[in-house]
Every structure is written in C-alpha cells, then in structure tokens.
Motif scaffolding. Sequence first.
Motif, PDB file in Angstrom:
ATOM      1  N   ASP A  15       0.140   9.846 -10.548  1.00 50.10           N
ATOM      2  CA  ASP A  15      -1.280  10.109 -10.371  1.00 50.10           C
ATOM      3  C   ASP A  15      -1.574  10.200  -8.870  1.00 50.10           C
ATOM      4  N   THR A  16      -2.407  11.129  -8.473  1.00 48.97           N
ATOM      5  CA  THR A  16      -2.729  11.288  -7.055  1.00 48.97           C
ATOM      6  C   THR A  16      -3.501  10.093  -6.488  1.00 48.97           C
ATOM      7  N   ARG A  17      -3.972   9.206  -7.362  1.00 48.26           N
ATOM      8  CA  ARG A  17      -4.688   8.009  -6.912  1.00 48.26           C
ATOM      9  C   ARG A  17      -3.748   6.823  -6.696  1.00 48.26           C
ATOM     10  N   THR A  18      -2.459   7.004  -6.910  1.00 49.11           N
ATOM     11  CA  THR A  18      -1.475   5.926  -6.774  1.00 49.11           C
ATOM     12  C   THR A  18      -1.251   5.592  -5.309  1.00 49.11           C
ATOM     13  N   SER A  19      -1.303   4.318  -4.995  1.00 53.53           N
ATOM     14  CA  SER A  19      -1.021   3.911  -3.613  1.00 53.53           C
ATOM     15  C   SER A  19       0.478   4.039  -3.348  1.00 53.53           C
ATOM     16  N   LEU A  20       0.820   4.176  -2.090  1.00 52.26           N
ATOM     17  CA  LEU A  20       2.231   4.235  -1.714  1.00 52.26           C
ATOM     18  C   LEU A  20       2.929   2.948  -2.137  1.00 52.26           C
ATOM     19  N   LEU A  21       2.254   1.818  -1.986  1.00 50.03           N
ATOM     20  CA  LEU A  21       2.817   0.533  -2.394  1.00 50.03           C
ATOM     21  C   LEU A  21       3.160   0.529  -3.885  1.00 50.03           C
ATOM     22  N   ASP A  22       2.236   0.950  -4.717  1.00 52.55           N
ATOM     23  CA  ASP A  22       2.485   0.972  -6.162  1.00 52.55           C
ATOM     24  C   ASP A  22       3.580   1.966  -6.529  1.00 52.55           C
TER      25      ASP A  22
END
Length: 177
Positions: A15-22
């Motif tokens: 998903d484009t809303r995913t953080s780099l951390l996740d």
Amino acid sequence: MEFTINGKAVEVACDTRTSLLDLLREQLGLSGTKKGCNQGACGACTVLVDGERINSCLALAVQYQGRDITTVEGLSGEGGLHPLQQAFVAHDGFQCGYCTPGQLCSAVGMMAEARRGMPSVVSADLCASSVVLDHDELRERMSGNLCRCGAYNGIADAISETFEAESAAQPALKEAA
C-alpha cells in the motif's frame, strides 16, 4: 515497488500508505530496525537512505523507491561486524539493545556528515571545512537517538573511537589513490 535494501534489489507490492519502517519489519522481515515511539522522537527506527540517516517511521516507503536503503542488518559485511558494531560491544554501548540498531545507523550517518564538514547547532565555526567531534558536538549530533537504559557513555566512547580510527585512516586512503 522496487528498492535496494542492504545492497540487494527487492520488489514488493504494498500500500502506498505503508511506512518504510513497516515495509522493512512486517513485509521484508528485517526486524533489526525497531519501532519505538512511531512519531520520530526516539530514533529507534533510524536507517540510512543513500548514506543519509532518516527516521523510517516518518517516511512513506513509496518515497524511497529506487534508493539505496541500509538497515542495521546491512552494516556488517562478509568479514564480520562493522567497526562501529565492534566498538559498541567493546565499550558496552548497549544494555537492553532496543535502541542499538538505530544508534548504529545514526552514528554511521552522523560520522559521514562530520567528515563532510556539516555543522551542527553547537559548531563554533559554521564555515569550517572539518568538524572536531568533541563531547558536545557528538552528543548534539546523536541527540535524536534516545537510550532509555542510559548507555550514553558507552555509546559516545564507541562512536568517538570509531570516528578517530576512520579519520586517521583517511589520509592513508587518499595517498594510496
């Protein structure tokens, strides 16, 4: 999305809303990068992007497509631990270890900034071409990485030792080139 993570090409659908951390932790299984505050205040999630340190909890993964991302897992090479990792062990630069991956990535990025002569808020001469990584300078530059156990003295000693060793080796590298 395509990334280069720890020197390896990675393609992942997310998903484009995913953080780099996740992305790193949950989709790629790189659990070295820690989720601390998830607000950019503690530095536990620090990674390097093209050699620059960032808080991966505040970064959308989509922003870093095609960039070179280094996590704590990518610091060590085939020959063993990174010199800074070795110094952390030698100087007891950790207690519980939760903040250690972020501290390590941040310190690697910070040392590169100092070698380039980038000033900090405590730098006396903003136009100087080199940085003396003294007590105050080091602590200011690492202030975005918290250690709740209080291992700061060991962390600072490890960074100082590694920075000095790398700085001493730099002239030799230039002469050899």
